[in-house]
Design an enzyme around this catalytic site. Structure first.
Site, PDB file in Angstrom:
ATOM      1  CG  ASP A 100     -39.880  76.365 -68.362  1.00  0.00           C
ATOM      2  OD1 ASP A 100     -39.558  75.906 -69.469  1.00  0.00           O
ATOM      3  OD2 ASP A 100     -40.560  75.735 -67.535  1.00  0.00           O
ATOM      4  CG  ASP A 134     -41.556  73.754 -73.099  1.00  0.00           C
ATOM      5  OD1 ASP A 134     -41.979  73.243 -72.053  1.00  0.00           O
ATOM      6  OD2 ASP A 134     -42.257  73.862 -74.134  1.00  0.00           O
ATOM      7  CD  GLU A 187     -40.742  68.938 -71.561  1.00  0.00           C
ATOM      8  OE1 GLU A 187     -41.737  68.425 -71.033  1.00  0.00           O
ATOM      9  OE2 GLU A 187     -40.816  69.896 -72.357  1.00  0.00           O
ATOM     10  CG  HIS A 238     -45.417  71.924 -65.228  1.00  0.00           C
ATOM     11  ND1 HIS A 238     -44.097  71.552 -65.412  1.00  0.00           N
ATOM     12  CD2 HIS A 238     -45.833  72.366 -66.432  1.00  0.00           C
ATOM     13  CE1 HIS A 238     -43.745  71.757 -66.659  1.00  0.00           C
ATOM     14  NE2 HIS A 238     -44.783  72.258 -67.317  1.00  0.00           N
ATOM     15  CG  ASP A 239     -46.013  68.998 -68.252  1.00  0.00           C
ATOM     16  OD1 ASP A 239     -46.854  69.913 -68.194  1.00  0.00           O
ATOM     17  OD2 ASP A 239     -44.918  69.111 -68.843  1.00  0.00           O
TER      18      ASP A 239
END
Ligand code: GLC
Ligand code: CA
Length: 556
Positions: A98, A199, A253, A329-330
């Site tokens: 990430d 991210d 993302e 995870h969000d």
């Protein structure tokens, strides 16, 4: 180098804090991941996307990084990381890191230096502004509630934080920032990692003058940094300086990015990234206006999902590449949000959703526990929540907006990020086999029923179904390269589509409802000509109807 190796890969996301705790401190860690590589090999995935493991004070569980070239104490040390990496590689599993570079932690040495004074050599690494007429520099709301600006009394200016105030935004317009980020990325590539998940990469280029966005009704406006003027220039520079030099898998993302812009980010010419995560299908139904953004939005209905997926499939055909995901995870758990997590239908609907997604064109992502049909956490006590976004929203909605606490708790039960962050359910022993200590966040009460040990050797389990889907992708070129076409555009319950490659055709049928639904004549005719059934979530089939949450794929 084999540049397109990732095209038939399936990615599995690990949220390390909640995956597996090897030393009993209640927090998942890198050695815990190494212990479970056999499990992932059994499932058959090709790539692990590792949520951040870097040094971090954990204001946002590692998405606030204080040292990009070191490991978070909770998770172990660099030697643990190296061991994990080499074991994964020896098993044929790639590791995608990430990359969180829209912002750092306020405890990063760059920021510590930057905030020292207006004349600091690193001042321009971040986005500092004077107030306007005694007020904030602009009215942007932080993604985690409240203003996106924090006043630093020591140096007398405000700094921008699109997320928490412990996550100051980097100034990508400064070439020194870009150089420092690219050097760091090259360092990881030299270590042998296999890719980056980037991210909020669509937010790195801020608009000139930081203009206010849409009114949010609470005194703030939206942040206008998505898909900014120089974002493609910066990503192309990154591509030249880093990405093009290694055989990597890359995914950006990209909040606020539509399908037209995606054609640039995820162009098959290789000039930017392999693919992006788009947000439209998880942003809630467009049919009902929400008052509080994501909190009271309703999930998209099947017809809305179908229209959205079809738009992305058709628009990127031949010119870009899609990522495919329900969960991360969000997001809340997909079986709770888009399926049916009752005892009766949980497994069927989990398999149906998996079928629907994995047969689309693009790279599928599986979030830890999704392959078990894990459900939302349904926590009733605000004291059990850990996520900064959820806790800040609870405070804001109950205090400033005066929304009754139980109404807000309802929102959290539906969409809090903590739904995805409860510990992985390994077996039916204490703490679901996640830890011998007290887990940092509550284990879901249903772990005795839903856990890996129960499912691994059961050929009818959700786990075995995912395993089969992954194996199919590795053996059927048509799953990777077939062209997508929608059928039964207006069917209220059945999502039907085909994938075509040469003379072959796959027919994918998914019933999103809990009723028996008749199959339309044109599709019946196709079924009658089919050569075989590729996968199904019931034991038998009929060409007349689909039962509740039935999914079936035919080779025509
Ligand atoms: C991304 C991450 C999320 C994080 C945010 C700020 O959206 O997925 O978990 O809170 O960026 O880094
Ligand atoms: Ca631990």
């Amino acid at each position: 180098m084999e540049k397109l190796w990732w095209k038939n890969a399936v990615v599995y996301q690990i949220y390390p804090r909640s995956f597996n705790d090897s030393n009993g401190d209640g927090i998942g860690d890198i050695n815990g991941i190494t212990e479970k590589l056999d499990y992932l090999k059994e499932l058959g995935i090709d790539v692990i996307w590792l949520s951040p493991v870097y040094k971090s004070p954990n204001d946002d569980n590692g998405y606030d990084i204080s040292d990009y070239q070191d490991i978070m104490d909770d998770f172990g040390c660099m030697a643990d990381f190296d061991r994990m990496l080499s074991k994964a590689h020896s098993m044929g599993i790639h590791i995608m890191m990430d990359l969180v570079v829209n912002h750092t932690s306020d405890e990063h040495k760059w920021f510590i230096e930057s905030r020292k004074s207006k004349n600091s050599a690193k001042r321009d690494f971040y986005i500092w502004r004077d107030g306007k007429d005694g007020k904030l520099p602009n009215r942007w709301e932080s993604a985690f509630s409240g203003s996106a600006w924090e006043y630093d009394s020591e140096s007398g200016q405000y700094y921008l934080h699109s997320f928490s105030k412990k996550q100051p935004d980097l100034n990508w317009d400064n070439p020194e920032v870009r150089r420092a980020v690219f050097d760091m990325m090259n360092w990881w590539c030299e270590k042998g990692i296999d890719g980056f998940r980037m991210d909020v990469i669509s937010m790195i280029s801020k608009r000139e003058g930081l203009p206010d966005g849409a009114e949010l009704g609470n005194g703030y406006t939206s942040n206008t940094s998505c898909d900014g003027p120089r974002v493609h220039e910066y990503i192309r520079e990154m591509n030249k300086e880093v990405l093009s030099r290694y055989p990597l898998i890359t995914v950006g993302e990209c909040p606020g990015v539509d399908v037209e812009a995606a054609k640039k980010y995820a162009n098959t010419d290789g000039s930017e990234l392999n693919m992006i995560f788009q947000f439209e299908h998880v942003s809630g139904s467009q049919k009902k206006a929400s008052r509080f953004g994501k909190w009271d939005a309703e999930a998209m209905t099947m017809p809305e999902l179908r229209e959205n997926f079809t738009k992305w499939q058709k628009s990127l055909e031949g010119c870009g590449w899609n990522s495919l995901y329900w969960d991360n995870h969000d997001q809340p758990r997909c079986v709770s949000r888009f399926g049916n997590d009752s005892d009766e239908y949980r497994e069927l609907s989990a398999k149906m959703l998996a079928t629907c997604l994995h047969f689309l064109k693009g790279t599928p992502y599986i979030y830890q526990g999704e392959e078990l049909g894990m459900t939302n956490a349904y926590m009733d006590d605000i004291a059990d929540y850990r996520d900064i976004e959820s806790l800040n929203a609870y405070k804001g909605l109950t205090a400033e907006n005066k929304i009754p606490a139980d109404e807000v708790m309802g929102y959290l039960r539906n969409v809090s990020r903590d739904n995805a962050r409860t510990p992985m359910q390994w077996d039916d022993s204490a703490n679901a086999g996640f830890s011998e200590g007290e887990p940092w966040i509550k284990v879901n009460d249903n772990y005795k029923k839903i856990n890996a040990a129960e499912q691994i050797n059961d050929e009818d389990s959700v786990f075995s179904y995912y395993k089969k889907l992954i194996a199919l992708r590795h053996s059927l070129d048509i799953m990777v390269d077939g062209v997508y076409d929608l059928l039964l555009e207006n069917d209220p319950d059945i999502y039907a589509y085909t994938r075509t490659l040469g003379d072959d055709k796959l027919l994918v049928l998914c019933n999103f409802s809990d009723k028996n639904v008749e199959i339309a004549a044109e599709v019946k005719a196709m079924i009658n000509k089919s050569k075989s059934i590729v996968i199904q979530n019931y034991k038998d089939s009929s060409s007349d109807e689909l039962r509740a949450y039935e999914a079936i794929v035919y080779m025509i």
